[in-house]
Design an enzyme around this catalytic site. Structure first.
Site, short mmCIF file in Angstrom:
data_model
loop_
_atom_site.label_atom_id
_atom_site.label_comp_id
_atom_site.label_asym_id
_atom_site.label_seq_id
_atom_site.Cartn_x
_atom_site.Cartn_y
_atom_site.Cartn_z
N SER A 1 0.86 -1.18 0.00
CA SER A 1 0.00 0.00 0.00
C SER A 1 0.90 1.24 0.00
CB SER A 1 -0.88 0.00 1.25
OG SER A 1 -0.05 0.12 2.39
N ASP B 1 -0.83 -0.94 -4.04
CA ASP B 1 -2.24 -1.19 -3.73
C ASP B 1 -2.92 0.12 -3.29
OD1 ASP B 1 -4.44 -2.86 -3.30
OD2 ASP B 1 -3.93 -3.23 -1.20
N HIS B 2 -4.14 0.35 -3.75
CA HIS B 2 -5.00 1.45 -3.27
C HIS B 2 -4.31 2.80 -3.13
CE1 HIS B 2 -8.77 -0.45 -2.38
NE2 HIS B 2 -8.11 -1.50 -1.93
N ASP C 1 -6.79 4.45 -7.00
CA ASP C 1 -8.08 4.35 -6.31
C ASP C 1 -8.77 5.72 -6.33
OD1 ASP C 1 -10.24 4.09 -4.69
OD2 ASP C 1 -9.18 3.12 -3.04
N GLY D 1 -10.47 -5.89 5.82
CA GLY D 1 -10.29 -6.14 7.26
C GLY D 1 -11.13 -7.33 7.71
N HIS E 1 -11.52 -7.49 -3.66
CA HIS E 1 -10.78 -6.93 -2.53
C HIS E 1 -11.38 -7.47 -1.24
CE1 HIS E 1 -8.12 -3.68 -4.16
NE2 HIS E 1 -8.71 -4.15 -5.24
N GLY E 2 -10.58 -7.43 -0.17
CA GLY E 2 -11.10 -7.85 1.12
C GLY E 2 -11.22 -9.36 1.24
N THR F 1 -9.76 -11.47 3.13
CA THR F 1 -9.71 -12.03 4.49
C THR F 1 -11.13 -12.26 5.01
OG1 THR F 1 -7.65 -10.91 5.01
CG2 THR F 1 -9.03 -11.55 6.89
N VAL G 1 -5.59 -10.44 -0.52
CA VAL G 1 -5.62 -10.85 0.89
C VAL G 1 -4.57 -10.03 1.65
CG1 VAL G 1 -5.34 -12.76 2.52
CG2 VAL G 1 -6.31 -13.20 0.25
P1 13P Z 1 -8.17 -7.77 3.50
O1 13P Z 1 -7.20 -7.06 4.37
O2 13P Z 1 -9.56 -7.70 3.99
O3 13P Z 1 -7.73 -9.18 3.19
O4 13P Z 1 -8.17 -6.98 2.10
C1 13P Z 1 -6.97 -6.80 1.40
C2 13P Z 1 -7.19 -5.99 0.18
O5 13P Z 1 -8.23 -6.02 -0.44
C3 13P Z 1 -6.09 -5.13 -0.25
O6 13P Z 1 -6.44 -4.30 -1.29
#
Ligand code: 13P
Length: 285
Positions: A50, A82-83, A104, A181, A208-209, A211, A231
């Protein structure tokens, strides 16, 4: 091996119905752990930093670490920003050697998002760097970007074709129920929305996301045509959990940092290997 781009990885993944795993790192140990896990799975891999991670590690240091890792790697490695919301920073990262970036502009309205994402895609093309952008707003907290539940917004499928066409991006992050998260409640993905998006564009689509989403749900998305799964949080938890455990277990006289940090690489690698197998990417290197 040289760093590869999303263009080298995602169209094939989409064609062959697997997803490439993209994993966030914040330093040397987790970066190495990610590549180790990918090599154990014989899968290509995307290492993501990031904006905040780059500022923590140092931009050129981030590139140096991952180029070093890629040099000896038996599997293709992509270094992805990332982002990123700071356009000057994105350009600096591209010039520094990132092989891929995510712009982003998802907080902007549609036309502005198109204009700003296209400007980055135009810039990146001169550097053989791929570009991911986001349409809709994935909720939750990703590094220093916080999207409250009430402002998160699902991607509108009919917005996608023009967005992809005009921006010229290589991958598109969409919002259909995942959250950055750990989840506060059971995640509920809108599969019909994803299906509608996938039917309207050939552009590789990104979740995305990653996790906390049940693997069966992720696999359903991949079967439908999803090509990249991000992840992050799960690896952070493995990193800090491993360190915490070692601090409690190692004798008070132990002061060699490697005794604390080597197991972190292994813990990260184990998660990455398991994810890549679940994403169908094992053996695709
Ligand atoms: P998580 O932290 O929820 O796994 O998401 C990571 C992500 O999407 C990074 O861009």
């Amino acid at each position: 091996m040289e760093l590869v781009t999303l263009r080298d990885l995602l169209p094939r993944a989409k064609r062959e119905h697997y997803a490439v795993g993209a994993f966030n790192f914040n330093g040397y140990e987790d970066a190495v752990g990610i590549q180790m896990g990918a090599e154990q799975a014989a899968a290509p891999v995307i290492l993501m930093a990031s904006q905040g991670a780059c500022q923590y590690i140092g931009l050129y240091e981030t590139v140096g670490i991952v180029k070093g890792i890629a040099k000896h790697s038996k599997v293709p490695v992509c270094l992805h920003l990332d982002h990123a919301t700071d356009y000057d920073f994105i350009k600096e990262a591209i010039k520094a050697g990132f092989s891929s970036v995510m712009v982003d502009a998802s907080a902007r309205e549609y036309e502005t998002n198109i204009r700003e994402s296209k400007a980055i895609a135009d810039f990146a093309r001169n550097y053989n760097c791929s570009v991911e952008a986001e349409l809709g707003k994935v909720g939750g907290k990703e590094d220093n970007i916080v999207v409250e539940d009430r402002t998160a917004a699902f991607t509108v499928p009919s917005d996608v074709p023009r967005y992809v066409e005009e921006t010229g991006i290589d991958a598109l992050a969409v919002a259909f129920g995942s959250v950055h998260g750990f989840y506060k409640s059971e995640p509920k993905l809108d599969f019909d929305r994803l299906d509608a998006i996938l039917k309207l564009t050939d552009c590789p689509i990104v979740l995305h996301g990653g996790t906390g989403i049940p693997i069966a749900d992720i696999q359903k998305c991949i079967d439908m045509g999803l090509a990249k799964v991000n992840v992050g949080t799960e690896l952070k938890a493995a990193f800090s959990g491993t360190l915490r455990k070692l601090c409690a277990e190692l004798p008070a006289g132990e002061f060699d940092p490697r005794k604390f940090l080597k197991p972190v690489k292994g813990a990260v690698a184990a998660i990455v290997k398991e994810k890549l197998e679940a994403f169908g990417a094992a053996g695709k290197a």
